[in-house]
Design a protein around this motif. Structure first.
Motif, PDB file in Angstrom:
ATOM      1  N   UNK A 243       0.838  -1.203   0.000  1.00 23.91           N
ATOM      2  CA  UNK A 243       0.000   0.000   0.000  1.00 23.91           C
ATOM      3  C   UNK A 243       0.870   1.249   0.000  1.00 23.91           C
ATOM      4  N   UNK A 244       0.232   2.400   0.081  1.00 24.28           N
ATOM      5  CA  UNK A 244       0.935   3.689   0.226  1.00 24.28           C
ATOM      6  C   UNK A 244       2.073   3.865  -0.758  1.00 24.28           C
ATOM      7  N   UNK A 245       3.206   4.373  -0.249  1.00 25.83           N
ATOM      8  CA  UNK A 245       4.363   4.692  -1.085  1.00 25.83           C
ATOM      9  C   UNK A 245       4.992   3.491  -1.766  1.00 25.83           C
ATOM     10  N   UNK A 246       4.631   2.283  -1.344  1.00 24.59           N
ATOM     11  CA  UNK A 246       5.195   1.091  -1.987  1.00 24.59           C
ATOM     12  C   UNK A 246       4.527   0.831  -3.342  1.00 24.59           C
ATOM     13  N   UNK A 247       3.320   1.360  -3.534  1.00 28.50           N
ATOM     14  CA  UNK A 247       2.621   1.136  -4.813  1.00 28.50           C
ATOM     15  C   UNK A 247       3.366   1.801  -5.983  1.00 28.50           C
ATOM     16  N   UNK A 248       3.639   3.117  -5.910  1.00 30.62           N
ATOM     17  CA  UNK A 248       4.406   3.704  -7.033  1.00 30.62           C
ATOM     18  C   UNK A 248       5.784   3.066  -7.199  1.00 30.62           C
ATOM     19  N   UNK A 249       6.349   2.576  -6.115  1.00 35.24           N
ATOM     20  CA  UNK A 249       7.669   1.929  -6.194  1.00 35.24           C
ATOM     21  C   UNK A 249       7.586   0.663  -7.059  1.00 35.24           C
ATOM     22  N   UNK A 250       6.591  -0.160  -6.789  1.00 32.64           N
ATOM     23  CA  UNK A 250       6.409  -1.410  -7.549  1.00 32.64           C
ATOM     24  C   UNK A 250       6.072  -1.090  -9.005  1.00 32.64           C
ATOM     25  N   UNK A 251       5.153  -0.150  -9.198  1.00 34.23           N
ATOM     26  CA  UNK A 251       4.743   0.187 -10.570  1.00 34.23           C
ATOM     27  C   UNK A 251       5.927   0.722 -11.361  1.00 34.23           C
ATOM     28  N   UNK A 252       6.730   1.565 -10.734  1.00 35.49           N
ATOM     29  CA  UNK A 252       7.903   2.135 -11.415  1.00 35.49           C
ATOM     30  C   UNK A 252       8.918   1.051 -11.730  1.00 35.49           C
ATOM     31  N   UNK A 253       9.100   0.113 -10.818  1.00 36.15           N
ATOM     32  CA  UNK A 253      10.053  -0.981 -11.022  1.00 36.15           C
ATOM     33  C   UNK A 253       9.644  -1.805 -12.241  1.00 36.15           C
ATOM     34  N   UNK A 254       8.370  -2.142 -12.314  1.00 37.54           N
ATOM     35  CA  UNK A 254       7.890  -2.977 -13.418  1.00 37.54           C
ATOM     36  C   UNK A 254       7.996  -2.227 -14.745  1.00 37.54           C
ATOM     37  N   UNK A 255       7.707  -0.927 -14.701  1.00 36.56           N
ATOM     38  CA  UNK A 255       7.839  -0.102 -15.909  1.00 36.56           C
ATOM     39  C   UNK A 255       9.279  -0.119 -16.408  1.00 36.56           C
ATOM     40  N   UNK A 256      10.232   0.091 -15.483  1.00 39.52           N
ATOM     41  CA  UNK A 256      11.655   0.122 -15.865  1.00 39.52           C
ATOM     42  C   UNK A 256      12.067  -1.212 -16.494  1.00 39.52           C
ATOM     43  N   UNK A 257      11.616  -2.313 -15.919  1.00 41.46           N
ATOM     44  CA  UNK A 257      11.966  -3.635 -16.456  1.00 41.46           C
ATOM     45  C   UNK A 257      11.393  -3.826 -17.862  1.00 41.46           C
ATOM     46  N   UNK A 258      10.144  -3.390 -18.023  1.00 37.36           N
ATOM     47  CA  UNK A 258       9.522  -3.497 -19.359  1.00 37.36           C
ATOM     48  C   UNK A 258      10.306  -2.702 -20.389  1.00 37.36           C
ATOM     49  N   UNK A 259      10.895  -1.594 -19.942  1.00 35.07           N
ATOM     50  CA  UNK A 259      11.627  -0.718 -20.861  1.00 35.07           C
ATOM     51  C   UNK A 259      13.076  -1.164 -21.058  1.00 35.07           C
ATOM     52  N   UNK A 260      13.461  -2.268 -20.458  1.00 36.30           N
ATOM     53  CA  UNK A 260      14.786  -2.810 -20.745  1.00 36.30           C
ATOM     54  C   UNK A 260      15.854  -2.577 -19.688  1.00 36.30           C
ATOM     55  N   UNK A 261      15.495  -1.948 -18.564  1.00 36.27           N
ATOM     56  CA  UNK A 261      16.462  -1.840 -17.469  1.00 36.27           C
ATOM     57  C   UNK A 261      16.700  -3.254 -16.953  1.00 36.27           C
ATOM     58  N   UNK A 262      17.992  -3.629 -16.792  1.00 38.72           N
ATOM     59  CA  UNK A 262      18.277  -5.042 -16.521  1.00 38.72           C
ATOM     60  C   UNK A 262      17.834  -5.502 -15.135  1.00 38.72           C
ATOM     61  N   UNK A 263      18.163  -4.714 -14.109  1.00 36.34           N
ATOM     62  CA  UNK A 263      17.862  -5.155 -12.745  1.00 36.34           C
ATOM     63  C   UNK A 263      17.248  -4.016 -11.928  1.00 36.34           C
TER      64      UNK A 263
END
Ligand SMILES: Nc1ncnc2c1ncn2[C@@H]1O[C@H](COP(=O)(O)OP(=O)(O)OP(=O)(O)O)[C@@H](O)[C@H]1O
Ligand SMILES: [Mg+2]
Length: 288
Positions: free
Chosen positions: A240-260
């Motif tokens: 919940x809370x601030x962890x939601x944008x963190x997870x969403x941003x992480x998944x976005x970065x991975x989709x865009x080709x960031x390795x880890x």
């Protein structure tokens, strides 16, 4: 003598990792929540300086949530969040710009300089690195929720950033973006960091925060989380809370080709070095 040889061996153990990340871009989101302790702050920045001097390209994107809230409360404004995103009215935006840009960014840059590193601060209209547009959140029914001057990333002037990095600077960015009309927007710093990592094709995105990583409903650390599991945890409310944008941003970065992508605990001394220079990995690794 024995002791000194031991020290030399420890330095040598870092060689494979130094070789792996030499010349690679590492975007580090330094969360406001993990900035509270000044001793720790100094140690985080020193780690970043070390990364730069051994040939990596670190970029720092910082938050400042707790500090912003403190200033808002001083002015009698109650901080408001919806789904982990700050609701930003005009008065709040002013405070955000003053605290993130004027105070925190300037301080980080001067601390890095004092340590012998080269840093270049970018925030808001300065450099116009982050291009923004207004962000509308959707509720469960799909209706738009107006968050005021809360923005989303429309683009990154990544070539300009890369130019500064080549010149030996550590870019230090505030997550304030500029719209077409010159209006400024407050952007969640995790989202800004993920976008920068995506545009620069970074090898790593590290989100430093004030918890051990993603925790399950019993408070136990989850060392790896994928998109499926994360979505389920958001739905059930265990993320919940601030962890939601963190997870969403992480998944976005991975989709865009960031390795880890790693979410790590900024309260652990040298968390960054532990993450980069060991195989154990700390915190949570996010996977597609
Ligand atoms: N499942 C979860 N595991 C870990 N933390 C969680 C979870 N669900 C919610 N959180 C909350 O997310 C917070 C981290 O996000 P928060 O936005 O507060 O910090 P930050 O992003 O590091 O700082 P800033 O927003 O100032 O840059 C944690 O302190 C915790 O309260
Ligand atoms: Mg946050």
């Amino acid at each position: 003598m024995e002791e000194r040889i031991k020290k030399a061996k420890i330095v040598m153990e870092a060689l494979p990792y130094i070789m792996r990340f030499y010349g690679k871009t590492i975007v580090i989101k330094y969360g406001g929540a993990a900035m509270k302790d000044p001793v720790l702050k100094e140690s985080v920045l020193r780690d970043v300086v070390l990364l730069k001097f051994i040939g990596m390209n670190p970029i720092l994107v910082h938050g400042g949530g707790p500090e912003i809230n403190k200033y808002l409360e001083k002015q009698g404004i109650k901080p408001q969040f919806i789904g982990g995103y700050r609701v930003t009215d005009a008065a709040t935006l002013k405070v955000v710009e003053k605290v993130l840009g004027g105070k925190i960014n300037t301080q980080i840059v001067s601390m890095i300089k004092k340590m012998g590193g080269r840093a270049k601060g970018f925030w808001g209209k300065k450099g116009k690195i982050i291009k923004a547009l207004k962000y509308y959140k959707k509720d469960e029914k799909g209706n738009r929720i107006d968050l005021g001057f809360t923005g989303q990333v429309a683009g990154i002037r990544y070539r300009y950033l890369a130019k500064w990095m080549k010149l030996g600077y550590i870019p230090v960015l505030t997550s304030i973006g500029v719209g077409k009309s010159g209006k400024t927007y407050n952007i969640n710093a995790d989202k800004a960091a993920a976008a920068i990592a995506a545009y620069l094709k970074a090898s790593k995105l590290i989100l430093m925060t004030d918890v051990r990583g993603v925790l399950d409903k019993d408070g136990k650390l989850i060392s790896e989380v994928n998109s499926y599991k994360a979505q389920k945890m958001i739905k059930s409310g265990s993320i919940s809370g601030g962890m939601i944008p963190k997870i969403k941003s992480s998944l976005y970065a991975l989709r865009k080709g960031v390795e880890k992508v790693h979410i790590i605990d900024g309260r652990i001394p040298h968390a960054l070095l532990l993450e980069i220079f060991t195989d154990y990995g700390i915190g949570t690794m996010v996977q597609k």
